[in-house]
Design an enzyme around this catalytic site. Structure first.
Site, PDB file in Angstrom:
ATOM      1  N   ARG A   1       0.739  -0.943  -0.101  1.00  0.00           N
ATOM      2  CA  ARG A   1      -0.034  -0.062  -0.221  1.00  0.00           C
ATOM      3  C   ARG A   1       1.117   1.257   0.078  1.00  0.00           C
ATOM      4  NH1 ARG A   1      -3.748  -2.218  -1.695  1.00  0.00           N
ATOM      5  NH2 ARG A   1      -5.978  -2.505  -0.676  1.00  0.00           N
TER       6      ARG A   1
ATOM      7  N   GLU B   1      -3.239   7.726  -4.941  1.00  0.00           N
ATOM      8  CA  GLU B   1      -3.510   6.992  -6.087  1.00  0.00           C
ATOM      9  C   GLU B   1      -4.816   7.556  -6.798  1.00  0.00           C
ATOM     10  OE1 GLU B   1      -3.438   2.881  -6.044  1.00  0.00           O
ATOM     11  OE2 GLU B   1      -1.372   2.689  -5.196  1.00  0.00           O
TER      12      GLU B   1
ATOM     13  N   HIS C   1      -0.643   0.344 -10.095  1.00  0.00           N
ATOM     14  CA  HIS C   1      -1.225  -0.605  -9.277  1.00  0.00           C
ATOM     15  C   HIS C   1      -1.471  -1.868  -9.903  1.00  0.00           C
ATOM     16  CE1 HIS C   1      -3.300  -0.668  -5.258  1.00  0.00           C
ATOM     17  NE2 HIS C   1      -3.094  -1.995  -5.531  1.00  0.00           N
TER      18      HIS C   1
END
Length: 312
Positions: free
Chosen positions: A231, A260, A278
């Protein structure tokens, strides 16, 4: 009537088609202003389908009085208040194990890409600079020291792959992992100090927020490389940008970011950094397997059975 569900972010077209076949789907991600949609259908929504990064806010949960289940298409639960869900008797499910291999593969890929300058060298060739120029030497990976932050399923899978490179492996976690077979370090700074490559595989959430900070990056040192497939919140992003800019760490491979999809401009400009949007679990095989689990959890909930991968 079909149960009504709220889809927070897009999924593969074939998966959305399966959802449409079984449920009345309301796509929150298509709404510029979600308020009118929630006012219109909120009272009837029985399930949320979301991603690990998007989760479901407490505000959203409270706007859905008939909510029974939050089905997360991923393994992260840090974007859902589990205690609030438990107090509302809302089930929360994830998709564990099926994405472990892909995330571990991505960690190794990023490590190799940074060390061997794969992306920078690719650009060098594509831009036609090879005939008249040369590139800096890369860094060796085989036989080096690997530190892992978080020895859960993903961390252990990364370690197994690193064994094939003859790497010396150490890790840190909340406590030693029984039977791990790797050296345990009590703190993040200690494992960083003994690593050439430091891979973040820890869960997100309040307890891990910013644990890779300036002190840890200094412990990793000017020859060290950071890889994050966990993360973005686990890494103090401004501290990482500063450490990379000042050459206090050698490079980074990043699949996740603090805010993000926003990525700091400084990171985008650095040749010693490899960036991914991601994508660690983003293979057809794994996304299909994840979707199958999401659908199985929903089906079980609405049939009055225990969802197979419930965490709450």
């Amino acid at each position: 009537m079909k149960p009504e569900i709220l889809l927070i972010e897009p999924m593969m077209p074939e998966v959305e088609a399966r959802l449409e076949a079984a449920y009345q789907v309301h796509r929150l991600f298509q709404e510029r202003d979600p308020k009118p949609l929630l006012e219109r259908v909120g009272a009837h929504i029985r399930a949320i389908v979301t991603g690990g990064g998007s989760g479901a806010s407490n505000e959203l949960i409270e706007a859905l009085p008939a909510l029974e289940i939050i089905a997360i298409n991923g393994i992260g639960t840090d974007a859902v208040d589990l205690e609030r869900a438990r107090s509302r008797r809302v089930r929360v499910t994830t998709t564990p194990e099926v994405l472990t291999d892909d995330v571990a593969d991505m960690a190794i890929a990023l490590m190799l890409a940074v060390a061997r300058r794969l992306c920078a060298n690719d650009r060098f060739v594509r831009e036609g600079r090879w005939p008249g120029g040369s590139v800096p030497l890369g860094r060796k990976v085989s036989g080096k020291r690997l530190g892992i932050i978080g020895l859960g399923r993903v961390g252990r899978a990364i370690a197994r792959r690193a064994e094939g490179f003859g790497m010396t492996i150490g890790y840190t976690d909340l406590r030693p992992v029984e039977g791990a077979g790797y050296r345990y370090y009590p703190t993040v700074a200690e494992v960083a100090r003994e690593a050439d490559f430091l891979v973040v595989a820890a869960s997100g959430g309040v307890g891990s927020r910013g644990i890779v900070n300036a002190g840890v990056l200094d412990a990793l040192g000017p020859e060290g490389v950071l890889v994050n497939v966990a993360r973005g919140s686990v890494v103090d992003e401004p501290a990482l940008v500063a450490a990379l800019s000042e050459r206090r760490v050698a490079g980074a491979g990043l699949d996740v970011f603090a805010h993000e999809p926003e990525v700091p401009a400084a990171l985008r400009e650095m040749q010693q950094v490899v960036l991914q949007p991601h994508q660690a679990s983003a293979t057809l095989e794994t996304r299909r397997a994840m979707a199958d689990l999401v659908l199985r959890n929903l089906e079980a909930q609405f049939a009055g059975r225990e969802p197979p991968t419930a965490v709450v």
